[in-house]
Write a protein that holds these residues in place. Sequence first.
Motif, short mmCIF file in Angstrom:
data_model
loop_
_atom_site.label_atom_id
_atom_site.label_comp_id
_atom_site.label_asym_id
_atom_site.label_seq_id
_atom_site.Cartn_x
_atom_site.Cartn_y
_atom_site.Cartn_z
N PRO A 111 0.81 -1.23 0.00
CA PRO A 111 0.00 0.00 0.00
C PRO A 111 0.84 1.28 0.00
CG PRO A 111 -0.85 -1.58 1.60
CD PRO A 111 0.45 -2.13 1.10
N SER A 112 2.08 1.19 0.48
CA SER A 112 2.96 2.37 0.50
C SER A 112 4.40 1.89 0.66
CB SER A 112 2.62 3.28 1.69
OG SER A 112 3.00 2.63 2.90
N CYS A 113 5.36 2.79 0.46
CA CYS A 113 6.75 2.39 0.73
C CYS A 113 6.99 2.31 2.23
CB CYS A 113 7.75 3.34 0.06
SG CYS A 113 9.44 2.75 0.24
N PHE A 114 6.22 3.10 2.99
CA PHE A 114 6.33 2.96 4.44
C PHE A 114 6.07 1.49 4.81
CE2 PHE A 114 6.08 3.58 8.85
CZ PHE A 114 6.52 4.86 9.15
N ASP A 115 5.05 0.90 4.17
CA ASP A 115 4.73 -0.51 4.43
C ASP A 115 5.82 -1.44 3.90
OD1 ASP A 115 2.28 -0.22 5.77
OD2 ASP A 115 1.25 0.16 3.89
N ASN B 163 18.76 7.62 7.95
CA ASN B 163 17.75 6.95 7.13
C ASN B 163 16.35 7.42 7.47
OD1 ASN B 163 19.34 5.42 5.45
ND2 ASN B 163 19.34 3.60 6.76
N HIS B 164 15.45 7.26 6.50
CA HIS B 164 14.06 7.69 6.66
C HIS B 164 13.39 6.96 7.83
CE1 HIS B 164 9.72 7.94 5.49
NE2 HIS B 164 10.10 9.18 5.20
N ALA B 165 12.43 7.64 8.44
CA ALA B 165 11.72 7.10 9.61
C ALA B 165 11.15 5.71 9.35
CB ALA B 165 10.58 8.06 9.98
N VAL C 143 18.65 -0.49 -0.66
CA VAL C 143 18.55 0.96 -0.87
C VAL C 143 17.09 1.37 -0.99
CG1 VAL C 143 19.29 2.91 -2.29
CG2 VAL C 143 20.76 0.92 -2.11
N ASP C 144 16.71 2.40 -0.23
CA ASP C 144 15.39 3.02 -0.35
C ASP C 144 15.53 4.12 -1.40
OD1 ASP C 144 13.38 5.03 -0.06
OD2 ASP C 144 12.90 4.29 1.93
N GLU C 145 14.78 3.94 -2.50
CA GLU C 145 14.95 4.83 -3.66
C GLU C 145 13.79 5.81 -3.84
OE1 GLU C 145 17.99 5.09 -4.65
OE2 GLU C 145 17.96 4.17 -6.62
N CYS C 146 13.08 6.11 -2.76
CA CYS C 146 11.90 6.98 -2.90
C CYS C 146 12.23 8.32 -3.56
CB CYS C 146 11.29 7.24 -1.53
SG CYS C 146 10.32 5.86 -0.95
N HIS C 147 13.41 8.88 -3.23
CA HIS C 147 13.77 10.18 -3.80
C HIS C 147 14.76 10.03 -4.96
CE1 HIS C 147 11.52 12.64 -0.99
NE2 HIS C 147 11.87 11.76 -0.07
N ALA C 148 14.65 8.91 -5.68
CA ALA C 148 15.55 8.67 -6.80
C ALA C 148 14.85 7.97 -7.96
CB ALA C 148 16.73 7.81 -6.33
N SER D 79 10.87 1.21 -3.02
CA SER D 79 10.59 2.55 -3.51
C SER D 79 9.09 2.82 -3.48
CB SER D 79 11.17 2.73 -4.92
OG SER D 79 11.18 4.12 -5.25
N THR D 80 8.74 4.01 -3.92
CA THR D 80 7.36 4.47 -3.81
C THR D 80 6.75 4.78 -5.18
OG1 THR D 80 5.93 6.11 -2.74
CG2 THR D 80 8.03 6.92 -3.54
N LEU D 81 5.46 4.62 -5.27
CA LEU D 81 4.71 5.09 -6.44
C LEU D 81 4.13 6.47 -6.13
CD1 LEU D 81 2.79 1.73 -7.10
CD2 LEU D 81 4.92 2.50 -8.16
N GLY D 82 4.36 6.94 -4.91
CA GLY D 82 3.71 8.15 -4.42
C GLY D 82 4.52 9.43 -4.61
N LYS D 83 5.60 9.37 -5.37
CA LYS D 83 6.36 10.61 -5.61
C LYS D 83 6.51 10.79 -7.13
CE LYS D 83 8.82 10.14 -1.18
NZ LYS D 83 7.86 10.82 -0.31
N ALA D 84 7.64 10.38 -7.71
CA ALA D 84 7.82 10.65 -9.15
C ALA D 84 6.90 9.81 -10.05
CB ALA D 84 9.28 10.42 -9.54
N1 PLP Z 1 11.21 6.29 2.29
C1 PLP Z 1 11.57 7.57 2.06
C2 PLP Z 1 13.02 7.91 1.91
C3 PLP Z 1 10.59 8.58 1.97
O1 PLP Z 1 10.94 9.86 1.76
C4 PLP Z 1 9.23 8.22 2.12
C5 PLP Z 1 8.15 9.24 2.06
O2 PLP Z 1 8.24 10.33 2.50
C6 PLP Z 1 8.91 6.88 2.35
C7 PLP Z 1 9.91 5.94 2.43
C8 PLP Z 1 7.48 6.45 2.48
O3 PLP Z 1 6.91 6.41 1.21
P1 PLP Z 1 5.33 6.31 1.03
O4 PLP Z 1 4.81 7.70 0.96
O5 PLP Z 1 5.13 5.52 -0.23
O6 PLP Z 1 4.82 5.58 2.22
#
Ligand code: PLP
Length: 419
Positions: free
Chosen positions: A132-136, A158-160, A230-235, A261-266
């Motif tokens: 459902p999200s990259c957080f997940d 690293n991200h929360a 690697v978490d690629e959310c901002h890449a 990574s996320t579908l919720g940014k780029a």
């Molecule tokens: N990882 C990083 C580095 C992020 O910046 C974010 C979102 O802010 C997430 C994970 C979470 O991504 P999502 O919004 O898909 O839950």
Amino acid sequence: MWASRVLRTGRFAAPRGCRAQSALTQLRGVLEEELEAIRGAGTWKSERVITSRQGPRIHVDGVSGGILNFCANNYLGLSSHPEVIQAGLQALEEFGAGLSSTRFICGTQSIHKDLEAKIARFHQREDAILYPSCFDANAGLFEALLTPQDAVLSDELNHASIIDGIRLCKAYKYRYRHLDMADLEAKLKEAQQYRLRLVATDGAFSMDGDIAPLQEICRLASRYGALVFVDECHATGFLGATGRGTDELLGVMDQVTIINSTLGKALGGASGGYTTGPGPLVSLLRQRARPYLFSNSLPPAVVGCASKALDLLMESNAIVQSMAAKTQRFRRKMEAAGFTILGANHPICPVMLGDARLASCMADDMLKRGIFVIGFSYPVVPKGKARIRVQISAVHSEEDIDRCVEAFVEVGRLHGALP
Ligand code: PLP
């Protein structure tokens, strides 16, 4: 025995209605105290309400006229791309609003499988799994993969969601200093006794716009028998020649084992996340990852949007190049004007101001000039390192960029941040 049972059967139990009332009154008191503490610490986050689509120009409740938006993660401008919206509508029409189910019960449609295959192809990996999200995805990975026999080595910034995901697992935890390869090496040496060693890092860090030294990380990982995550959310979608991400930018696509990574940014900006990597890892996650097993499937419209975003990227890298050129234009002009911009040519451009009040007042004055940017201060960034974070998108025009720079110069002079 549960405490509530003791109370319920106790001699002094109050009548049910009174008890509920007093518990609620007590809760209100506790909440007010907490909220007051946040206000008192000056860390209250208020939300501006957007009344239009996401894009370079938006309308914000309470602000007259359109404003230029420089604070979304809409790096490629695909959030409101007509073909992305059309693909979402088509998926909604064909596959319905949602699945009312988790993936393994009756929540897997052909479009979910197609999107997973497309993500794996995009990243040149064996398989992929949607969340459902990259957080997940970050919450699911570490617990499913690592046991007390294993170790995880995580960059301190690293991200929360990575931090929380690691907290959930039982592996031995090392935290190395931000981007500090000597510290990572020392910790890898210590970790030799463990079965698996997993180095975990953001590809690009969202507060400073700096990039993990993946070549060095992969070299150390190979020397000490570790895996790289690697978490690629901002890449994803925009770093590297064809937007594959930090691993492409730094030439280590074949050395990074796992990507989240996320579908919720780029990639369209709706929502959703994923893990891509070795086939057996993805199979294990489908069996064990709790946010995958116990949460609803991605809605078809979201799947349709992300799938189209990936198609657009795989067809041409013109959008990626356009974003890179605009990022350079902004950074060059701001530095020429006398501002300090952190980061390594990333579209996250932190304009360093130092003082928290200065950052907040300047952001307010930018909005008065029709530019939407956000000030960040402690505790989101270290004390004395307040900044305004500007994010560039492929759909900003050169005139938009120039207007933003002009407004910064004007507001910077007004507040004494520039001579
Ligand atoms: N990882 C990083 C580095 C992020 O910046 C974010 C979102 O802010 C997430 C994970 C979470 O991504 P999502 O919004 O898909 O839950």
